[in-house]
Design a protein around this motif. Structure first.
Motif, PDB file in Angstrom:
ATOM      1  N   ASP A  27      -0.489   4.759   8.700  1.00 11.42           N
ATOM      2  CA  ASP A  27      -0.560   4.094   7.400  1.00 11.42           C
ATOM      3  C   ASP A  27       0.821   3.810   6.826  1.00 11.42           C
ATOM      4  O   ASP A  27       0.982   2.887   6.026  1.00 11.42           O
ATOM      5  N   SER A  77       1.847   0.284   7.135  1.00 11.57           N
ATOM      6  CA  SER A  77       0.959  -0.742   6.597  1.00 11.57           C
ATOM      7  C   SER A  77       1.683  -1.767   5.735  1.00 11.57           C
ATOM      8  O   SER A  77       1.232  -2.907   5.619  1.00 11.57           O
ATOM      9  N   SER A  78       2.796  -1.385   5.112  1.00 10.70           N
ATOM     10  CA  SER A  78       3.481  -2.280   4.175  1.00 10.70           C
ATOM     11  C   SER A  78       4.888  -2.648   4.631  1.00 10.70           C
ATOM     12  O   SER A  78       5.742  -2.991   3.809  1.00 10.70           O
ATOM     13  N   TYR A 138      -1.621  -8.549   0.608  1.00  8.94           N
ATOM     14  CA  TYR A 138      -1.912  -7.266   1.249  1.00  8.94           C
ATOM     15  C   TYR A 138      -3.416  -7.004   1.220  1.00  8.94           C
ATOM     16  O   TYR A 138      -4.013  -6.604   2.225  1.00  8.94           O
ATOM     17  N   LEU A 139      -4.014  -7.207   0.056  1.00  6.33           N
ATOM     18  CA  LEU A 139      -5.445  -6.949  -0.090  1.00  6.33           C
ATOM     19  C   LEU A 139      -6.270  -7.856   0.800  1.00  6.33           C
ATOM     20  O   LEU A 139      -7.368  -7.489   1.237  1.00  6.33           O
ATOM     21  N   GLU A 140      -5.779  -9.069   1.080  1.00  2.11           N
ATOM     22  CA  GLU A 140      -6.494 -10.027   1.917  1.00  2.11           C
ATOM     23  C   GLU A 140      -6.179  -9.861   3.400  1.00  2.11           C
ATOM     24  O   GLU A 140      -6.539 -10.713   4.211  1.00  2.11           O
ATOM     25  N   ASP A 141      -5.479  -8.768   3.732  1.00  2.00           N
ATOM     26  CA  ASP A 141      -5.149  -8.446   5.126  1.00  2.00           C
ATOM     27  C   ASP A 141      -4.318  -9.554   5.785  1.00  2.00           C
ATOM     28  O   ASP A 141      -4.547  -9.933   6.929  1.00  2.00           O
ATOM     29  N   ARG A 153      -6.018   3.676   6.044  1.00  2.00           N
ATOM     30  CA  ARG A 153      -7.292   4.389   6.035  1.00  2.00           C
ATOM     31  C   ARG A 153      -7.403   5.338   4.854  1.00  2.00           C
ATOM     32  O   ARG A 153      -8.497   5.755   4.484  1.00  2.00           O
ATOM     33  N   PHE A 175       0.820  -1.209   0.000  1.00  2.00           N
ATOM     34  CA  PHE A 175       0.000   0.000   0.000  1.00  2.00           C
ATOM     35  C   PHE A 175       0.855   1.260   0.000  1.00  2.00           C
ATOM     36  O   PHE A 175       0.508   2.255  -0.617  1.00  2.00           O
ATOM     37  N   ASN A 220       1.184  -3.255   9.805  1.00  2.00           N
ATOM     38  CA  ASN A 220       0.469  -4.042   8.792  1.00  2.00           C
ATOM     39  C   ASN A 220      -1.041  -3.996   8.935  1.00  2.00           C
ATOM     40  O   ASN A 220      -1.735  -4.972   8.631  1.00  2.00           O
ATOM     41  N   LEU A 221      -1.560  -2.852   9.388  1.00  2.00           N
ATOM     42  CA  LEU A 221      -2.995  -2.649   9.380  1.00  2.00           C
ATOM     43  C   LEU A 221      -3.426  -2.096   8.025  1.00  2.00           C
ATOM     44  O   LEU A 221      -2.639  -1.475   7.304  1.00  2.00           O
ATOM     45  N   GLN A 222      -4.678  -2.327   7.666  1.00  2.00           N
ATOM     46  CA  GLN A 222      -5.186  -1.788   6.410  1.00  2.00           C
ATOM     47  C   GLN A 222      -5.174  -0.262   6.483  1.00  2.00           C
ATOM     48  O   GLN A 222      -5.669   0.327   7.457  1.00  2.00           O
TER      49      GLN A 222
END
Length: 686
Positions: A392, A395-396, A442-445, A428, A277, A424-426
Motif C-alpha cells: 500500500d 499506492s500514491s 486516485y479514487l478513479e484508479d 487494501r 492515499f 499505484n494499486l488501490q
C-alpha cells in the motif's frame, strides 16, 4: 460506527500522512502492542469514534497522548539531531526492522502554519506540476487515458545532432507532437522558491545532457534515457534529485496551504483535493548502497537542511570508504562497485521544514530509496504465510526514478517487474487516509496514468523496452532517447587489426532463438575447433551472455562425444574466487583448451583472462564496453604476453535478427540494417 471511524474523515481535512509538516503520523499498527488499542481509540487518528464516545459517556475528550514509551527511549529535543536508538543485536529481534526507526510523535513548532510555506509561491497554471498533477485539464486527461487503454499512441521521431528522440503521445493518426519547449538553464525551471534559491547557488548552467533531458523531465513525461555514462552520471543524478525534491516540496506546500485555508474558512462546502492515499510520492530504485549514498549526498547538497536525523546510522550502514580496486579496473566498474556494493537495502526519507530524517517508516516517508531486492522483500511474497503482502505504501507514488538500470539488469530483473506491477494499486487498508482530500484520479484508479517514470541506462535492451511499453502509461506522453552508434567494433580496430566474423542464424521467433542458437553453435562453429583432434582449439574463449545457455553448452562439452577431445574450464557468476583462479590458470598453461565465460561473471568481476587466442561469442553482450574488453583487450594482452604476431587473433560472433539492439551498438547504426536483412549471412571486418 467503527466502520465510519475507519474512514478517518477529519474536521481539519488533513491526512495523517500529509497533515502537518512538523507533526509525525501515528506509528503503524504493525509496530504497536495490542495493549495500545485503548490509546488509539482516544487518539486523533480516530476522531469520529472519540467524539461519539465523548457524547455517549458525557466525558471530556481525551487529549492526544504521545507514545514515548513504545521504544523504551526518550524523545529527542527538536533542536538536536536524533541519532540511532540504543545499539544491540538487531538481527536477533525478529520484530525489529533494521531499515526503520521508531518515530515518536513530535510537538508542532510555535510558528503558525502560515509561516511554514512561502507566500511568494502562488499557484501558476503554467507550472508543469499544477497542470499535470494538481489541476489537470479533465477533458484532455479523459481523452488521452481512453487512447492509452486502447493501446493507441502516436509516434514522432526527432533527430538533434547525434541524438534520436522517439516521442510517444496518446492518440491516433499521424503525429506532429514534438519535444517540449527548450529550457535554457536552471533559472528557467519552475521550482519551489526556496529550492530555486538553493539550486541557483550551486547549478548555474546546463551541460549538453541536461539541455537534452530537462525539457522532457521537468514537463513530467516518462523518459527512457539510454546514454548514461560515468561522465554524465553526476549531471543526471543532480537533475533527477532536483525534480524529485521539487515534486515533494510542492506537494507538501499545497497540503499545508489547504490546511490553513480550512482552518480559516470553516466551510462545509469547501472541497480541497490535494493528496493521495498514502504519503510516499517518490520511489528511487538503485543497484547498490553506494549508489544510495551518492543519491542522498546529492539531495542534501541541493536542499542544505539544518539537521539530518539518523545520519550517523546511515553513514555506518551505507558508507564504505575502503579502496577495493586498483586503477586496472575500468571506470564504469569502479563507479558501480567501489564503496558498499550491497544490493539489499531500503531507506525511507522524510522531509520537514528544517530536517531530513533517514530510516523513516515507509508510510511516514516522502521518498523511498531502495534496491529491487530490498523493496521486494519489504513487500513480501505470497509464499510467506506468516507475513501478508504489504504494498500500500506504493499506492500514491507519483514519480519513479530508476538509475543505473543496466546494472539492475545484471541482478534479478524480475524484482523490478514485480515492483512495477504493484505500483499505484488501490490500497487494501485506509492507513489513516482522509478520503475527502484524495484527488479524484486516485479514487478513479487512474494514478498509473499520472505517474512519471524516469529510467536511466547505459544502453537499451528488450527488457527495458518492454517495461517502458507496458508499465509507462503517462497521459502526458513518453520519450525514448538514444544516440547514433558508430560501433564498438570500429573502436576496437583502432591501432589493432583483428579479423571479426559475424555469422547470422535464422530463428522463427524469440522463443525459438535459444534452440536455433545452440543448433548453429554445435553444427557450424564447434566443428572448426574439433578438427585435427582439437589441436587448433588452444586458447579459445567462448563468451556466453545467458546463464541458461551457459549450462546447456557446459553440459554439451561434458557429455557429448563429438567434443570429447576438447578439454574445457568454466567461469560463471556463481564461481567463487578460487574456482575462477584455477580455471584461468589451467586455461593459460594449456591444460584447458576452451574456457566458457558468462557475461555476468565479467560484469561482477572483470577478470583479466590471459592466453586468449580466439574469441567465440555465443551471443553479443548487452554492454558494448564488454565487447571491446573481451574481443579486443584480451586478444591484445595475450599477443603481447605470448609475443605473438599482431592480428593473429580472431573473433567469431553469432547473432540473429532478435539481437538488433546489441548488434547496433557493436557494428554501428549505419550497418545494422544491412546485416539483419541482407541475403548473405556472413560479414567479415578487418
Amino acid at each position: 460506527m467503527t466502520s465510519l471511524a475507519n474512514l478517518c474523515y477529519r474536521s481539519s481535512g488533513s491526512e495523517s500522512g500529509e497533515s502537518d509538516e512538523e507533526e509525525e503520523p501515528d506509528i503503524p499498527e504493525d509496530l504497536e502492542d495490542s495493549d495500545d488499542e485503548e490509546e488509539e481509540d482516544a487518539s486523533g487518528a480516530r476522531p469520529y469514534l472519540s467524539l461519539m464516545r465523548s457524547l455517549v459517556e458525557d466525558a471530556p475528550r481525551n487529549a492526544k497522548r504521545r507514545k514515548l514509551d513504545h521504544s523504551g527511549t526518550q524523545e529527542t529535543p527538536p533542536q538536536q539531531t536524533q541519532e540511532d536508538p540504543p545499539t544491540g543485536d538487531e538481527d536477533s529481534n525478529a520484530n525489529k526492522d533494521v531499515d526503520h526507526v521508531e518515530e515518536p510523535e513530535e510537538a508542532p513548532e510555535d510558528a503558525p502554519v502560515e509561516d511554514l510555506f512561502d507566500d511568494d509561491d502562488d499557484l501558476d497554471a503554467s507550472d508543469p506540476f499544477e497542470s499535470h498533477f494538481a489541476a489537470p485539464d479533465e477533458n484532455v486527461v479523459s481523452s488521452r487515458v481512453k487512447d492509452i487503454q486502447k493501446g493507441q499512441w502516436q509516434l514522432n521521431r526527432t533527430v538533434q545532432n547525434t541524438w534520436r528522440f522517439f516521442v510517444n503521445t496518446p492518440g491516433t493518426g499521424p503525429s506532429d507532437a514534438g519535444l517540449p519547449k527548450p529550457i535554457d538553464g536552471p533559472a528557467d525551471l519552475q521550482l519551489k522558491k526556496k529550492l530555486q534559491d538553493s539550486v541557483s547557488d550551486k547549478w548555474t548552467s546546463f551541460g549538453q545532457v541536461e539541455k537534452q533531458l530537462a525539457p522532457i523531465i521537468f514537463n513530467n513525461l516518462d523518459t527512457l534515457f539510454c546514454e548514461r555514462t560515468t561522465a554524465n552520471a553526476t549531471d543526471i543524478r543532480r537533475m533527477a534529485c532536483v525534480h524529485a525534491l521539487n515534486h515533494v516540496f510542492k506537494t507538501r506546500d499545497r497540503v499545508i496551504k489547504d490546511n490553513a485555508r480550512l482552518a480559516r474558512e470553516h466551510s462545509d462546502d469547501l472541497e480541497l483535493r490535494d493528496q493521495g492515499f498514502t504519503r510516499p510520492k517518490v520511489l528511487i530504485l538503485l543497484p547498490t548502497r553506494q549508489s544510495c549514498v551518492k543519491m542522498v549526498e546529492m539531495i542534501t547538497a541541493i536542499c542544505a537542511p539544518d539537521q539530518q536525523e539518523n545520519r550517523k546510522r546511515f553513514d555506518e550502514s551505507y558508507v564504505d570508504k575502503e579502496a577495493k580496486f586498483g586503477a586496472d579496473k575500468p571506470a564504469d566498474f569502479r563507479d558501480l562497485f567501489e564503496g558498499n556494493d550491497d544490493d539489499m537495502f531500503r531507506l525511507g526519507v522524510k522531509f520537514t521544514r528544517k530536517t531530513i530524517k533517514y530510516f523513516a517508516q515507509f508510510y511516514n516517508s516522502d521518498i523511498l530509496i531502495a534496491s529491487p531486492l530490498g523493496l521486494r522483500m519489504a513487500i513480501g511474497s505470497e509464499e510467506e504465510k506468516e507475513k501478508k503482502l504489504d504494498y500500500d505504501f506504493l499506492s500514491s507514488i507519483e514519480l519513479v526514478i530508476v538509475d543505473q538500470a543496466d546494472a539492475l539488469l545484471m541482478q534479478n530483473w524480475e524484482h523490478v517487474e514485480y515492483i512495477f506491477e504493484h505500483l499505484n494499486l488501490q490500497p487494501r487498508d485506509a492507513h489513516g487516509c482522509d478520503f475527502s482530500r484524495v484527488r479524484n484520479w486516485y479514487l478513479e484508479d487512474q494514478a498509473k496514468y499520472f505517474r512519471q517514470t524516469l529510467i536511466f541506462s547505459a544502453f537499451n535492451t528488450p527488457e527495458l523496452s518492454e517495461l517502458f511499453r507496458a508499465s509507462c502509461n503517462n497521459w502526458a506522453g513518453k520519450v525514448r532517447v538514444q544516440r547514433e552508434y558508430h560501433g564498438a567494433m570500429l573502436q576496437m580496430l583502432l591501432g589493432h587489426k583483428t579479423k571479426q566474423t559475424f555469422s547470422r542464424f535464422e530463428a522463427k521467433s524469440p522463443l525459438d532463438d535459444p534452440d536455433a542458437r545452440f543448433a548453429y553453435f554445435s553444427k557450424a562453429v564447434l566443428p572448426t575447433l574439433t578438427r585435427n583432434h582439437g589441436r587448433d582449439a588452444h586458447g579459445t574463449l567462448v563468451f556466453i551472455p545467458s546463464y541458461l545457455d551457459f549450462v546447456r553448452v557446459r553440459n554439451y562439452f561434458a557429455n557429448d562425444p563429438a567434443v570429447g577431445n576438447l578439454s574445457f574450464g568454466t567461469i560463471s557468476e556463481y564461481a567463487d574466487v578460487p574456482e575462477a583462479s584455477r580455471a584461468r590458470s589451467h586455461f593459460l598453461n594449456g591444460r584447458h583448451k576452451v574456457l566458457l565465460y558468462t557475461e555476468r561473471a565479467h560484469h561482477f568481476r572483470r577478470y583479466n583472462i590471459k592466453g586468449v587466442k580466439r574469441v567465440i561469442m555465443y551471443g553479443l553482450p548487452d554492454n558494448p564496453i564488454f565487447y571491446e574488453e573481451i574481443a579486443g583487450g584480451y586478444l591484445r594482452s595475450s599477443e603481447q604476453a605470448m609475443k605473438l604476431e599482431p592480428g593473429q587473433g580472431s573473433v567469431r560472433v553469432m547473432f540473429s535478427k532478435y539481437d538488433v539492439l546489441k548488434l547496433e551498438r557493436i557494428v554501428g547504426s549505419q550497418r545494422v540494417g544491412r546485416m539483419i536483412h541482407e541475403r548473405g549471412d556472413t560479414f567479415e571486418f578487418l
